[in-house]
Motif scaffolding. Structure first.
Motif, PDB file in Angstrom:
ATOM      1  N   LYS A 149       1.371  14.304  -1.221  1.00 46.06           N
ATOM      2  CA  LYS A 149       2.756  14.625  -0.853  1.00 46.06           C
ATOM      3  C   LYS A 149       3.419  13.381  -0.274  1.00 46.06           C
ATOM      4  CE  LYS A 149       0.976  16.661   3.441  1.00 46.06           C
ATOM      5  NZ  LYS A 149      -0.441  16.540   3.048  1.00 46.06           N
ATOM      6  N   PRO A 150       4.753  13.278  -0.438  1.00 43.62           N
ATOM      7  CA  PRO A 150       5.462  12.114   0.111  1.00 43.62           C
ATOM      8  C   PRO A 150       5.396  12.097   1.633  1.00 43.62           C
ATOM      9  CG  PRO A 150       6.847  13.342  -1.421  1.00 43.62           C
ATOM     10  CD  PRO A 150       5.652  14.204  -1.144  1.00 43.62           C
ATOM     11  N   ALA A 151       5.446  10.910   2.199  1.00 39.81           N
ATOM     12  CA  ALA A 151       5.577  10.806   3.647  1.00 39.81           C
ATOM     13  C   ALA A 151       6.866  11.494   4.069  1.00 39.81           C
ATOM     14  CB  ALA A 151       5.589   9.344   4.069  1.00 39.81           C
ATOM     15  N   PRO A 152       6.863  12.252   5.158  1.00 35.68           N
ATOM     16  CA  PRO A 152       8.070  12.973   5.576  1.00 35.68           C
ATOM     17  C   PRO A 152       9.251  12.033   5.790  1.00 35.68           C
ATOM     18  CG  PRO A 152       6.151  13.697   6.826  1.00 35.68           C
ATOM     19  CD  PRO A 152       5.723  12.508   6.038  1.00 35.68           C
ATOM     20  N   ALA A 153      10.454  12.548   5.530  1.00 34.09           N
ATOM     21  CA  ALA A 153      11.663  11.733   5.665  1.00 34.09           C
ATOM     22  C   ALA A 153      11.797  11.168   7.069  1.00 34.09           C
ATOM     23  CB  ALA A 153      12.887  12.566   5.291  1.00 34.09           C
ATOM     24  N   ALA A 154      11.493  11.965   8.083  1.00 34.36           N
ATOM     25  CA  ALA A 154      11.626  11.492   9.468  1.00 34.36           C
ATOM     26  C   ALA A 154      10.655  10.355   9.748  1.00 34.36           C
ATOM     27  CB  ALA A 154      11.379  12.654  10.433  1.00 34.36           C
ATOM     28  N   MET A 155       9.457  10.441   9.181  1.00 36.56           N
ATOM     29  CA  MET A 155       8.471   9.369   9.357  1.00 36.56           C
ATOM     30  C   MET A 155       8.954   8.078   8.705  1.00 36.56           C
ATOM     31  SD  MET A 155       4.518   9.342   8.037  1.00 36.56           S
ATOM     32  CE  MET A 155       3.270   8.340   8.842  1.00 36.56           C
ATOM     33  N   GLN A 156       9.519   8.205   7.506  1.00 38.17           N
ATOM     34  CA  GLN A 156      10.020   7.025   6.812  1.00 38.17           C
ATOM     35  C   GLN A 156      11.188   6.400   7.576  1.00 38.17           C
ATOM     36  OE1 GLN A 156      10.299   7.009   2.533  1.00 38.17           O
ATOM     37  NE2 GLN A 156       9.253   8.988   2.340  1.00 38.17           N
ATOM     38  N   ALA A 157      12.081   7.238   8.088  1.00 36.95           N
ATOM     39  CA  ALA A 157      13.240   6.720   8.811  1.00 36.95           C
ATOM     40  C   ALA A 157      12.811   6.015  10.090  1.00 36.95           C
ATOM     41  CB  ALA A 157      14.205   7.857   9.131  1.00 36.95           C
TER      42      ALA A 157
ATOM     43  N   ASP B  27      -5.456  12.626  -0.648  1.00 38.21           N
ATOM     44  CA  ASP B  27      -6.908  12.709  -0.497  1.00 38.21           C
ATOM     45  C   ASP B  27      -7.521  12.560  -1.877  1.00 38.21           C
ATOM     46  OD1 ASP B  27      -7.319  13.341   2.394  1.00 38.21           O
ATOM     47  OD2 ASP B  27      -6.102  15.096   1.896  1.00 38.21           O
ATOM     48  N   TYR B  28      -8.849  12.480  -1.916  1.00 36.72           N
ATOM     49  CA  TYR B  28      -9.556  12.364  -3.195  1.00 36.72           C
ATOM     50  C   TYR B  28      -9.968  13.770  -3.642  1.00 36.72           C
ATOM     51  CZ  TYR B  28      -9.512   7.593  -1.588  1.00 36.72           C
ATOM     52  OH  TYR B  28      -9.098   6.376  -1.122  1.00 36.72           O
ATOM     53  N   LEU B  29      -9.148  14.342  -4.503  1.00 35.00           N
ATOM     54  CA  LEU B  29      -9.329  15.737  -4.900  1.00 35.00           C
ATOM     55  C   LEU B  29     -10.320  15.856  -6.051  1.00 35.00           C
ATOM     56  CD1 LEU B  29      -5.583  16.875  -4.957  1.00 35.00           C
ATOM     57  CD2 LEU B  29      -7.133  16.720  -2.992  1.00 35.00           C
ATOM     58  N   VAL B  30     -11.015  16.987  -6.083  1.00 35.31           N
ATOM     59  CA  VAL B  30     -11.806  17.362  -7.247  1.00 35.31           C
ATOM     60  C   VAL B  30     -11.443  18.800  -7.592  1.00 35.31           C
ATOM     61  CG1 VAL B  30     -13.701  15.792  -6.714  1.00 35.31           C
ATOM     62  CG2 VAL B  30     -13.770  18.117  -5.852  1.00 35.31           C
ATOM     63  N   VAL B  31     -11.548  19.114  -8.846  1.00 31.51           N
ATOM     64  CA  VAL B  31     -11.179  20.457  -9.293  1.00 31.51           C
ATOM     65  C   VAL B  31     -12.069  21.486  -8.611  1.00 31.51           C
ATOM     66  CG1 VAL B  31     -10.998  21.992 -11.278  1.00 31.51           C
ATOM     67  CG2 VAL B  31     -10.340  19.580 -11.490  1.00 31.51           C
ATOM     68  N   GLY B  32     -11.424  22.455  -8.020  1.00 28.50           N
ATOM     69  CA  GLY B  32     -12.166  23.532  -7.374  1.00 28.50           C
ATOM     70  C   GLY B  32     -12.349  23.361  -5.883  1.00 28.50           C
TER      71      GLY B  32
ATOM     72  N   GLY C 136       0.780  -1.217   0.000  1.00 26.58           N
ATOM     73  CA  GLY C 136       0.000   0.000   0.000  1.00 26.58           C
ATOM     74  C   GLY C 136       0.819   1.277   0.000  1.00 26.58           C
ATOM     75  N   VAL C 137       0.190   2.360  -0.453  1.00 24.45           N
ATOM     76  CA  VAL C 137       0.875   3.641  -0.641  1.00 24.45           C
ATOM     77  C   VAL C 137       0.656   4.578   0.533  1.00 24.45           C
ATOM     78  CG1 VAL C 137       0.956   5.701  -2.090  1.00 24.45           C
ATOM     79  CG2 VAL C 137       0.755   3.443  -3.150  1.00 24.45           C
ATOM     80  N   SER C 138      -0.569   4.641   1.057  1.00 23.76           N
ATOM     81  CA  SER C 138      -0.877   5.607   2.106  1.00 23.76           C
ATOM     82  C   SER C 138      -0.408   5.093   3.463  1.00 23.76           C
ATOM     83  CB  SER C 138      -2.376   5.883   2.174  1.00 23.76           C
ATOM     84  OG  SER C 138      -2.686   6.660   3.317  1.00 23.76           O
ATOM     85  N   PRO C 139       0.391   5.875   4.189  1.00 25.07           N
ATOM     86  CA  PRO C 139       0.815   5.439   5.522  1.00 25.07           C
ATOM     87  C   PRO C 139      -0.307   5.515   6.550  1.00 25.07           C
ATOM     88  CG  PRO C 139       1.672   7.637   5.058  1.00 25.07           C
ATOM     89  CD  PRO C 139       0.999   7.163   3.803  1.00 25.07           C
ATOM     90  N   TYR C 140      -1.445   6.066   6.156  1.00 23.37           N
ATOM     91  CA  TYR C 140      -2.554   6.229   7.097  1.00 23.37           C
ATOM     92  C   TYR C 140      -3.738   5.322   6.791  1.00 23.37           C
ATOM     93  CZ  TYR C 140       0.149  10.440   8.016  1.00 23.37           C
ATOM     94  OH  TYR C 140       1.168  11.302   8.310  1.00 23.37           O
TER      95      TYR C 140
END
Length: 815
Positions: A605-613, A593-598, A519-523
């Motif tokens: 955004k990437p998971a923060p470096a400190a979180m990954q470490a 998140d699930y974005l829509v125009v407007g 999976g991609v999302s850390p949350y």
């Protein structure tokens, strides 16, 4: 989503003969159709209205379901499940009446010619040809429905042969060559029931094969011929008045997709309407009002007590959300009345099904494909889920407090879980998707897969707050968005869009983009708890250490075979498996998140470096010999022997050790290590890690990940456990390098690292470690030898099932 009256009228007029009518096609009668049986002839007779100008003699919503199932977690033919649902038309063609499944996935709204062109561009399906038994003076047709209801409309043969399963089982135990046997299949005239809006009838269907496969052989009295009772529902098409709601990907709703080729230029041909029940206020102008027809879900009394009552209590969690949305007494869960048929479409159901091994529960129902209106909500709960929960909690805290109602009573905690499960699956039947980020915001939704909140208080395990009672803020929002209606005169689409916009930043929503470690999302993870996946992993590892310290005969009941320690040991030993997946998603992770125009929100955004470490540090700790060494005092108790017939519910749940009875602690280490390695070295993760570092050198890269991993495993070979972990690390890296899904960049780096390690290991040394080093070095540098290693059936250790579905692959005792 607005459907113009002119478009609906044109659609009905131009497409009637091919079945794209949007209104009821049969006049109201005492029963939906006049019906009768001819038991001596084994026939069920429907009297259809006189055909119209296009030959259509009635149009209905049709659904099929299972009354008597297979009882298999892998081959999904479950008691109570709904499988096929269609708009069905009876069309007179010469001397026959065709049973036609219409095609509502493709359409074209507009004038009559546009509608007709849309209808004629895509096929329908003729499922059966019926003989006309009689024609009366008014032109009504009497037909024998039996040839249709005895067909394999559901596709049972496909499931038995290893395809078409619903819930993702491995199908490893499937058979070959199953086929419907007409001579052993028949309609059941005694089952026929007719009501003003629906007709219900059963058929016995028998399937035969000379190669029935392991799963059917384990269950059926004669696996070469296995029979099911298939239920058929003919339902009056919903009448006018239902307002389809345009799907919004931020809403948490599920939806029906169709393609409208008459959509204006600039609008997407692909259209989605949200699935929901018809729920109307008595006073549509009032902020709070009673409703014309409440949504009632009935609990299957096949569920035993106290589970039955717990299910009803959990399903009733939804009452509060509807009340907050302004709908008074709009939702209720009740016990199914005596004599009521759970397959009757008039009852929204929480069905209870028993299976040989544990499996998924699920929720859905019968939906009008034209509009998204839910006609019947239907849930199937697997009976062994709650019992597997019991085993986990017994392993954590023992059995001493069972049935006391105390904080650490496994029965109390398991019933709390079944309440949540009932609410969760009914949420699907109401039209809601998963929200796997709810656990990170202190349990905002029952649409999560919640991990139990396990605390350590004064060094002791505490289950007092394992599961939340009731729903959360996200559930309140989804009910409000999907079911409430704007005041008269307010634009519905804008009103719904504004509601979805207003919740942004208050409560989050992420569905299950993946079920595994990739999976991609850390949350967005299953069976986790808390806002920080690394902290949750550390918490679970701490709980695991305490549970292993306390583990022993106290996790069993008096008189229970000591061999059952093996089964209880596995969920404790692998307690951290989903925490591993959750933490691993931070590495190369993306917060989105699930974005829509407007809507004004930020891009992913990437998971923060400190979180990954931090996640990498915690994951590497799970590979240490300290965490993967089974306490010596447990090896002999876990080697306790058992007698008696083979029990599939036991054999698929235990570790596959080197000898039948002797417990092998190195296999236990191997299995736990593989879980972490599968997560860390997932091919898609490595690609993301390589790519994120290329774009932003401040983020972890592949070189760093491999350096840290090999330093923590290959370079820490202090004993046999550590060497087993080091071996598993290198073999997994070699598999990644040969994975066709790996990118060339990842393959080059991993192969280079393996060559460097092999050269270092080839120098060997003294003793067992020297022998191990030289052996592994030869393996890594000899392609033929490595290919033979990969060709072994267990190139990776057999990991007992974790998700609620069992797998014949894990049934090593019964091989």
């Amino acid at each position: 989503m607005k459907l113009k009256a002119s478009a609906i009228g044109a659609l009905m007029a131009s497409a009637a003969w091919l079945g794209l009518g949007l209104g009821p096609a049969v006049a109201q009668t005492a029963t939906l159709l006049p019906v009768r049986t001819a038991p001596a002839e084994g026939r069920v007779l429907f009297t259809l209205p006189a055909p119209d100008a296009q030959g259509v003699a009635g149009r209905f919503l049709y659904a099929s379901s299972i009354r008597q199932g297979l009882g298999s977690a892998d081959l999904t033919i479950d008691r109570g499940m709904v499988r096929s649902q269609q708009i069905l038309a009876f069309r007179r063609i010469g001397k026959k009446v065709a049973v036609v499944f219409e095609n509502h996935d493709f359409r074209a709204t507009g004038d009559a010619d546009v509608v007709k062109g849309g209808v004629e561009s895509f096929p329908t399906s003729v499922i059966a040809m019926l003989d006309v038994v009689a024609t009366d003076a008014a032109g009504d047709l009497v037909v024998d429905i039996s040839p249709f209801v005895t067909r394999d409309v559901i596709g049972i043969a496909d499931v038995l042969n290893g395809g078409g399963g619903l819930t993702g089982g491995s199908n490893a135990g499937a058979g070959k060559g199953f086929r419907l046997v007409d001579g052993l299949s028949t309609v059941d005239p005694a089952s026929l029931k007719a009501f003003p809006d629906n007709i219900e009838v059963d058929a016995l269907q028998t399937f035969a094969s000379d190669q029935p496969g392991r799963e059917v052989s384990n269950i059926a009295p004669d696996p070469r011929q296995v029979s099911f009772i298939v239920h058929h529902s003919f339902i009056r098409l919903p009448g006018p008045g239902f307002v389809p709601r345009k799907y919004d990907q931020r809403s948490g709703a599920s939806g029906n997709l169709h393609y409208d080729y008459g959509a204006p230029l600039g609008e997407d041909v692909a259209q989605i309407v949200a699935n929901r029940f018809r729920l109307e206020k008595v006073d549509p102008t009032a902020t709070r009002s009673r409703v014309k027809k409440p949504i009632i879900f009935y609990i299957d009394t096949a569920a035993p007590e106290p589970v039955r009552t717990a299910l009803m209590e959990g399903v009733n969690y939804w009452r509060a959300a509807f009340d907050k949305a302004g709908y008074i007494d709009a939702f209720e869960a009740k016990m199914l009345p005596p004599g009521a048929d759970p397959l009757d479409v008039r009852y929204n159901m929480v069905n209870w099904t028993n299976r040989l091994t544990r499996g998924w529960s699920y929720g859905g129902g019968i939906v009008d494909p034209r509009t998204g209106e839910i006609v019947k909500g239907n849930v199937v709960i697997g009976a062994l889920r709650v019992r597997q929960d019991m085993i986990l909690f017994q392993g954590l805290v023992g059995t001493a407090q069972e049935n006391t109602g105390a904080a650490n009573d496994p029965v109390r905690v398991s019933l709390a879980r079944i309440r949540q499960l009932g609410a969760h699956e009914v949420g699907h039947a109401l039209g809601f998707q998963h929200n796997f980020i709810g656990s990170t915001e202190d349990r905002t939704s029952v649409m999560e897969y919640p991990g139990p909140r396990v605390k350590l208080v004064d060094g002791k395990i505490d289950l007092s707050d394992a599961y939340k009672e009731g729903g959360g803020a996200w559930d309140d929002f989804t009910v409000d968005w999907l079911y409430s209606a704007p005041p008269p005169g307010v634009d519905e689409d804008k009103w719904a869009w504004d509601k979805a916009q207003a919740v942004q930043g208050k409560v989050r929503y992420v569905i299950d983009g993946s079920r595994g470690p990739e999976g991609v999302s850390p949350y967005s993870s299953m069976w986790d708890d808390g806002p920080d996946p690394t902290a949750w992993l550390k918490q679970m590892m701490a709980v695991r250490r305490v549970a292993l310290t306390n583990f022993g005969p106290g996790v069993l009941h008096a008189g229970e075979p000591m061999a059952n320690l093996q089964r209880v040991f596995v969920p404790v030993w692998l307690l951290h498996r989903y925490s591993v997946y959750s933490a691993a998603k931070a590495i190369g992770g993306i917060d989105y998140d699930y974005l829509v125009v407007g809507d004004g929100r930020d891009f992913a955004k990437p998971a923060p470096a400190a979180m990954q470490a931090a996640a990498l540090d915690a994951l590497l700790e799970t590979l240490s010999a300290k965490e993967l060494s089974v306490p010596d005092r447990l090896v002999m108790p876990l080697s306790s022997a058992a007698t008696g017939p083979r029990n599939a519910q036991f054999s698929q749940e235990v570790l596959k050790t080197a000898a039948y009875t002797a417990f092998d602690p190195l296999v236990a280490a191997d299995v736990a290590a593989q879980i972490t390695l599968d997560a860390l070295l997932d091919t898609t993760r490595l690609i993301r890690v390589y790519e994120q570092h290329r774009r932003d050198p401040s983020l972890p890269g592949l070189d760093m990940l491999l350096d840290r991993l090999t330093a923590a495993t290959v370079d820490q070979r202090g004993d046999a456990v550590a060497r087993r972990v080091a071996y598993r690390t290198l073999i997994t890296m070699a598999r990644v390098a040969r994975d066709p899904e790996s990118s060339p960049d990842v393959v080059a780096i991993v192969n280079d690292r393996l060559r460097t390690i092999a050269a270092r290991l080839a120098k060997g040394g003294a003793g067992e470690d020297g022998a191990w080093s030289r052996s592994v070095a030869r393996l890594l540098t000899d392609e033929e030898m490595l290919a033979r290693e990969f060709a072994k059936r267990q190139v990776a250790p057999a990991i007992p099932p974790g998700m609620p579905i069992g797998s014949p692959d894990s049934d090593w005792i019964g091989e």
